[in-house]
Design an enzyme around this catalytic site. Structure first.
Site, PDB file in Angstrom:
ATOM      1  CD  GLU A 225       4.413   1.812   2.233  1.00 45.64           C
ATOM      2  OE1 GLU A 225       3.649   0.882   2.550  1.00 45.64           O
ATOM      3  OE2 GLU A 225       4.942   2.577   3.058  1.00 45.64           O
ATOM      4  NE  ARG A 229       0.851   0.044   2.745  1.00 48.12           N
ATOM      5  CZ  ARG A 229       0.348   1.028   3.457  1.00 48.12           C
ATOM      6  NH1 ARG A 229      -0.957   1.176   3.539  1.00 48.12           N
ATOM      7  NH2 ARG A 229       1.131   1.892   4.080  1.00 48.12           N
ATOM      8  CG  ASP A 375      10.333   0.126  10.549  1.00 48.49           C
ATOM      9  OD1 ASP A 375      10.907   0.162   9.445  1.00 48.49           O
ATOM     10  OD2 ASP A 375       9.143   0.473  10.692  1.00 48.49           O
ATOM     11  CD  GLU A 546       3.671  -0.210  13.649  1.00 46.85           C
ATOM     12  OE1 GLU A 546       3.723  -0.257  12.408  1.00 46.85           O
ATOM     13  OE2 GLU A 546       2.911   0.581  14.283  1.00 46.85           O
ATOM     14  CB  THR A 633       6.918  -5.558   7.573  1.00 51.84           C
ATOM     15  OG1 THR A 633       7.064  -4.570   8.600  1.00 51.84           O
ATOM     16  CG2 THR A 633       6.723  -4.897   6.208  1.00 51.84           C
TER      17      THR A 633
END
Length: 656
Positions: A225, A229, A375, A546, A633
């Site tokens: 994360e 980010r 994913d 998404e 992502t």
């Protein structure tokens, strides 16, 4: 498809042929007399009537007198006359009266010559008007998205500045991502793309002044994360603010960006990455530990000892780019060793379980899915290949990533794709018990990343038209792009089927072997109401990106305008049901009822991804073109190696 407004051009083009029938000279004169001011002014007196009759009689006499002298000339002149759209030849056998009747007939009133609808040339007024209308409409939509971003930022700034996330209902901040001001860093490049300089300044100077002390003081963060980010956000901000001359001379921005010197973003990124590197160096295998204590520069595995497959395989875009910028290969080497190790592990038709052990270096469990914890493994296979092809770390070849991706997509098509009943939506299911278990018709909203990834893999970020013209698409690429559009339709219907127009976190699909009655989305006008099943525990919406991400990519690649309309409908649903008057946007607990109950949370990715992708969807394709930038992502754009892209296109062209 978009429904265009009716214009005066449309009304003129679709004229009624009855309005343009030919009229004889005699009828013209008669009608003029009977409907003119002469009739109104003189018709009531005897003299007026007499004069009108004399004029008509005189004209008739002149016409008859002209017959003998003019008939030969008329016969020679009038050979082919078009009557009601059919060409008819006049011969002497038709007789003098018919010939004169046609010769003296007034030319027909023809409609203006306008191009057929949809076939106007590029330089026509109609095409220009349509283009201007499209540009204007897109600009209005972009402005609305930018206003939404500002509203979200204002709520965060007023009630949670410096916290990771805003709780918009209770008007306070919360640190759920390690206390690094995640919303600030995640939002910065979105503000840059939108040209919101005041927000760029606010976020930029917070990063310059406050982030160093947070790095020194804060404790545990999640490696994945924090990388996607915070590290990704810092690297993207450096790139877009002009820090790297090779690739960012022109990414499409028309606004001069303010804020600190771009070097500040790179310095903060390197400081953070140095602390995160301990996750790799502490592990006995190439698989990093999941958690890092920043101030101690120490790392440890998750409580169950396992890491998510998607997490360990979704660090490479960021760490490789940092190595390229800093000149220090340690970052890229550590991250790429993970993928090199995964290449050696056994797979099921290219598909992998969602857990992996950093202690053994092997996959754990049997669960195979493209939703949570699985994913972005598939996403980064193709994106890292796009980023590095021809210029892998240490000059290595990264073509194995493309091979792994191609094998995985074949596995998806063979094992995970089915159609719902009764209407046949194409969806991606799961194998909870692995290759020997049964298929389960469950699809996370997270899986809606796949249409965009399939499209990127099929065209390498080029438009479909250009990729076809340059011979870059194989039959398999064409099939994959078609599959992308089919799944995109399903992702959109997950929104359209609900009462609010917003998708649930998870959907199940009606199949021959699976159905649960009474769990519909609530929109009774949807033709897919019986195809999509939404369980009570899955009805929440977290403002996820998404679906709009894939809409953005598919619109760029296919140029199909329906994706604009779908994106606009989704944005309007967010505006209607998640906007909080005092600032910010809230998640929802149930998308199937009105009004939907709200959840006191605004995720960082709503500003960093959802609104960014919507803004880009309605914008110019020259802004952050997909053949020059790859989005991590978390939607942070990073440049593709120019050398690698050129080498790849050259080799593909030669091969074709």
């Amino acid at each position: 498809m978009a429904v265009l407004p009716i214009t005066s051009h449309d009304l003129q083009s679709d004229y009624d042929n009855a309005k343009f029938r030919r009229r004889s000279l005699f009828k013209v004169i008669t009608q003029a007399v009977l409907t003119s001011n002469v009739r109104r002014n003189c018709g009531s007196c005897g003299v007026g009537k007499l004069l009108a009759l004399l004029m008509i009689a005189g004209l008739a006499f002149l016409t008859v007198a002209h017959t003998n002298s003019g008939i030969s000339a008329a016969s020679e002149i009038v050979q082919h006359i078009n009557v009601r759209g059919e060409e008819k030849v006049i011969t002497e056998g038709h007789g003098n009266a018919e010939l004169l009747k046609r010769f003296w007939r007034k030319p027909p009133r023809l409609p203006p010559k306008l191009p057929p609808r949809g076939k106007a040339g590029n330089n026509s007024l109609a095409a220009e008007a349509h283009n201007q209308q499209h540009i204007l409409g897109s600009a209005v939509r972009q402005n609305k998205v930018a206003e939404a971003f500002r509203h979200a930022w204002t709520g965060y700034k007023n009630y949670a500045m410096g916290s990771d996330e805003l709780m918009p209902l209770s008007k306070r901040g919360v640190d759920g991502l390690g206390g690094l001001g995640a919303t600030i860093v995640d939002s910065l490049d979105t503000a840059m793309i939108m040209g919101l300089n005041d927000i760029v300044q606010e976020a930029g100077y917070w990063i310059e002044k406050k982030l160093p002390e947070r790095l020194n003081e804060k404790g545990q963060v999640n490696l994945f994360e924090t990388t996607i980010r915070v590290l990704g956000g810092l690297l993207s901000a450096y790139c877009l603010s002009g820090g790297e001359n090779e690739t960012t001379g022109d990414w499409g921005s028309r606004t001069k960006l303010d804020g600190p010197n771009p070097a500040i973003y790179l310095e903060r990124a390197q400081d953070l990455a140095d602390r995160l590197m301990v996750a790799f160096t502490s592990s006995p295998t190439p698989i990093p530990y999941s958690d890092v204590i920043l101030r101690e520069r120490s790392a440890h595995p998750a409580p169950d000892g396992l890491s998510s497959t998607s997490e360990v395989s979704s660090l490479q875009l960021e760490f490789w780019y940092l190595s390229k910028l800093s000149g220090n290969p340690k970052y890229g080497d550590a991250a790429m060793h993970v993928l090199e190790h995964l290449k050696t592990l056994p797979k099921f038709e290219g598909l992998v379980p969602i857990y992996i052990s950093p202690h053994s270096g092997h996959f754990s469990g049997q669960n195979i899915r493209l939703g949570s914890r699985g994913d972005s493994y598939y996403e980064y296979l193709v994106k890292v290949w796009l980023q590095q092809r021809g210029t892998g770390h240490g000059g290595s070849d990264v073509s194995y990533l493309r091979e792994m991706y191609d094998e995985a997509i074949k596995g998806v098509k063979n094992r995970l794709i089915q159609k719902s009943i009764p209407k046949g939506l194409v969806f991606v299911g799961e194998l909870p018990s692995g290759k020997d278990g049964s298929f389960y018709p469950k699809m996370d909203h997270l899986v809606c990343f796949l249409p965009g990834t399939l499209a990127l893999g099929a065209t390498r970020g080029l438009t479909k038209q250009r990729a076809m013209e340059e011979g870059l698409m194989t039959i398999e690429d064409i099939e994959n792009l078609k599959l992308a559009e089919d799944i995109m339709k399903t992702c959109y219907e997950m929104y359209s089927v609900t009462t609010t127009g917003l998708a649930p976190e998870i959907a199940h699909f009606h199949t021959q072997k699976f159905y649960e009655d009474g769990l519909q989305g609530g929109n009774k006008s949807s033709e897919f109401l019986d195809d999509i099943i939404i369980r009570y525990a899955d009805r929440h919406n977290l403002l996820r990106p998404e679906t709009v991400e894939s809409l953005f990519v598919l619109h760029r690649i296919t140029q199909d305008p329906k994706y604009l309309e779908w994106g606009w409908q989704i944005f309007q649903a967010f505006e209607s049901h998640t906007k909080v008057d005092s600032g910010g946007y809230s998640s929802l607990n149930d998308v199937t009822v009105l009004p939907p109950p709200r959840r006191d949370k605004m995720e960082t990715f709503f500003l960093g991804e959802t609104l960014k992708y919507l803004y880009l969807l309605f914008g110019d394709s020259n802004v952050l073109p997909l053949d020059k930038f790859v989005f991590n992502t978390e939607a942070h754009p990073l440049p593709i190696s120019r050398k690698g892209a050129e080498n790849d296109l050259t080799s593909q062209t030669q091969a074709s």
